[in-house]
Design an enzyme around this catalytic site. Sequence first.
Site, short mmCIF file in Angstrom:
data_model
loop_
_atom_site.label_atom_id
_atom_site.label_comp_id
_atom_site.label_asym_id
_atom_site.label_seq_id
_atom_site.Cartn_x
_atom_site.Cartn_y
_atom_site.Cartn_z
N CYS A 157 0.81 -1.22 0.00
CA CYS A 157 0.00 0.00 0.00
C CYS A 157 0.84 1.27 0.00
O CYS A 157 0.29 2.37 -0.15
CB CYS A 157 -0.92 0.00 1.21
SG CYS A 157 -1.75 -1.58 1.46
N HIS A 297 -3.42 7.05 6.57
CA HIS A 297 -3.54 5.78 5.85
C HIS A 297 -4.83 5.07 6.27
O HIS A 297 -5.50 4.47 5.43
CB HIS A 297 -2.33 4.89 6.13
CG HIS A 297 -2.39 3.55 5.47
ND1 HIS A 297 -2.35 3.40 4.10
CD2 HIS A 297 -2.53 2.29 5.97
CE1 HIS A 297 -2.43 2.12 3.79
NE2 HIS A 297 -2.55 1.43 4.91
N THR A 301 -9.16 -1.03 9.85
CA THR A 301 -8.92 -2.24 10.63
C THR A 301 -8.72 -1.85 12.10
O THR A 301 -8.17 -0.79 12.39
CB THR A 301 -7.68 -3.01 10.13
OG1 THR A 301 -6.52 -2.20 10.31
CG2 THR A 301 -7.84 -3.38 8.66
N PRO A 302 -9.14 -2.69 13.02
CA PRO A 302 -9.03 -2.32 14.44
C PRO A 302 -7.61 -2.01 14.87
O PRO A 302 -7.36 -1.02 15.56
CB PRO A 302 -9.59 -3.56 15.16
CG PRO A 302 -10.57 -4.14 14.18
CD PRO A 302 -9.94 -3.93 12.82
N GLU A 308 -1.62 3.67 13.73
CA GLU A 308 -1.28 4.92 13.07
C GLU A 308 -1.49 6.11 14.01
O GLU A 308 -0.72 7.07 13.98
CB GLU A 308 -2.10 5.11 11.80
CG GLU A 308 -1.68 6.37 11.05
CD GLU A 308 -2.32 6.51 9.69
OE1 GLU A 308 -1.89 7.41 8.93
OE2 GLU A 308 -3.24 5.73 9.37
N LYS A 329 -10.39 6.84 2.64
CA LYS A 329 -10.74 5.44 2.33
C LYS A 329 -12.16 5.12 2.77
O LYS A 329 -12.74 4.13 2.32
CB LYS A 329 -9.76 4.49 3.00
CG LYS A 329 -8.36 4.49 2.40
CD LYS A 329 -7.46 3.47 3.08
CE LYS A 329 -6.08 3.44 2.48
NZ LYS A 329 -5.26 4.62 2.85
N HIS A 334 -10.12 0.86 -0.08
CA HIS A 334 -8.66 0.81 -0.05
C HIS A 334 -8.14 0.35 -1.41
O HIS A 334 -8.31 -0.81 -1.78
CB HIS A 334 -8.20 -0.13 1.06
CG HIS A 334 -6.73 -0.11 1.31
ND1 HIS A 334 -5.86 0.70 0.62
CD2 HIS A 334 -5.96 -0.82 2.19
CE1 HIS A 334 -4.63 0.49 1.06
NE2 HIS A 334 -4.67 -0.42 2.01
N PHE A 391 1.26 -3.59 3.96
CA PHE A 391 1.55 -4.93 4.46
C PHE A 391 3.05 -5.20 4.34
O PHE A 391 3.71 -4.75 3.41
CB PHE A 391 0.79 -5.97 3.63
CG PHE A 391 -0.64 -6.19 4.06
CD1 PHE A 391 -1.20 -5.47 5.09
CD2 PHE A 391 -1.43 -7.12 3.41
CE1 PHE A 391 -2.52 -5.67 5.48
CE2 PHE A 391 -2.75 -7.34 3.79
CZ PHE A 391 -3.29 -6.63 4.82
#
Length: 408
Positions: A157, A297, A301-302, A308, A329, A334, A391
């Site tokens: 990403c 970003h 996600t939890p 971040e 997003k 995404h 990732f």
Amino acid sequence: MIKDDPTWMTGAGLCTPLGHDRDAVESALLAGRSGIGPVSTFATDDYPSRIAGQVLDVPCPSILEPTAFRRLPRLEQVATWCVESALRDAGLWGRHRDLRIGLVLGIGAEWMQLWEDDHRAGGDRVRDPDRDRETTLDRVARRFGLSGPVLNLSAACASSNFAIEIGRNWLRRGLADACLAGGCEMAVTPVGLATFGNLKALSRRNDDPAAASRPFDRHRDGFVLGEGGGVFVLERSGDARRRSARAHAEVVGCGSSSDAHHPVIPSPDPASAGRAVIRALADAGVRPDQVDHINAHATGTPVGDAAEAAVLRLVFGGELDRIPVTSTKSMTGHLLTAAGAVEAVACMAAMRRRAIPPTINLEEIDVPLNVVAKVPREHPVEIAVSNSFGFGGSNSCLVLRAVEEPIG
């Protein structure tokens, strides 16, 4: 070396779930419009997540006849449209074959997507490697007669930001007169949706697609897959001035780092990703108190959003309470390798329209950030930061500055 000449973004080509030109995408972002809906291009009854931000019809560029264009792989369609649109937007169309124009794009899983499409059509291309010696970028560069360097990169990403940094470096080293940089991704496929779904990375709010992408919300349950592309023309400011071009933004800082903590889980140590942001600010010569906006970003996600937030607090300290943060997003989904390119356009929108696009679907914030929720916020922006953390621990940060001086 021509390092001291600033790098300007003078053209933008886009293909997104929210539209296919800069004005349309900016307007949709500031209106808080979602581009997410049920996946409509293949059956998803057995999938845990059945929603995405899709591009259902890529516009045909003038360089190709429509029938020939529709025969191209969808990834190549997006790249071709974005490249021509960026050249036209920059005012270089018709001159592009006379300049050394480089091409660097982030593209993920190119061959996997090609083989998957071929298999669905009854082919067996995966067993014939001679057919896949030429990349999408090779074909695009040849189609447009580009004579500068060509590079295809995949850094998850973070890819688009890396591509912009590489393009800027080519200009600084005098390797190109201009550069096309960004990312393209068409991962909403049966394998793509199944892979991320089985990782439990995707939202399962299938009954309410527009509300599924919920960055920073306490009840977020994963990201929503998106697709599309964004390509920018990068030029040295002196060259742009000489031809009376107008800049959308100046690329003032780039930073990167790698933490290699886990294939998909962000590092619990904020210092790893924080180094990318710190390096970008140092490269730009910008202090935290000079930043007007952060495009996070934040995928929804939890663990990712919380990680971040810790990174931003580490880097910006008390200034973070003042700086408006958003995650677009929530509207686009995404776009993976193309995410950073589309989010650079969101920063341009904030600069040009003096308003921060919102994070929609944010009902109950659970991170200590000054998030712009639900509706846009009027706010002048001269300097914007855009994060892309991928990732595998690929971290990147882009610092953009508004260019408001008249040219000519």
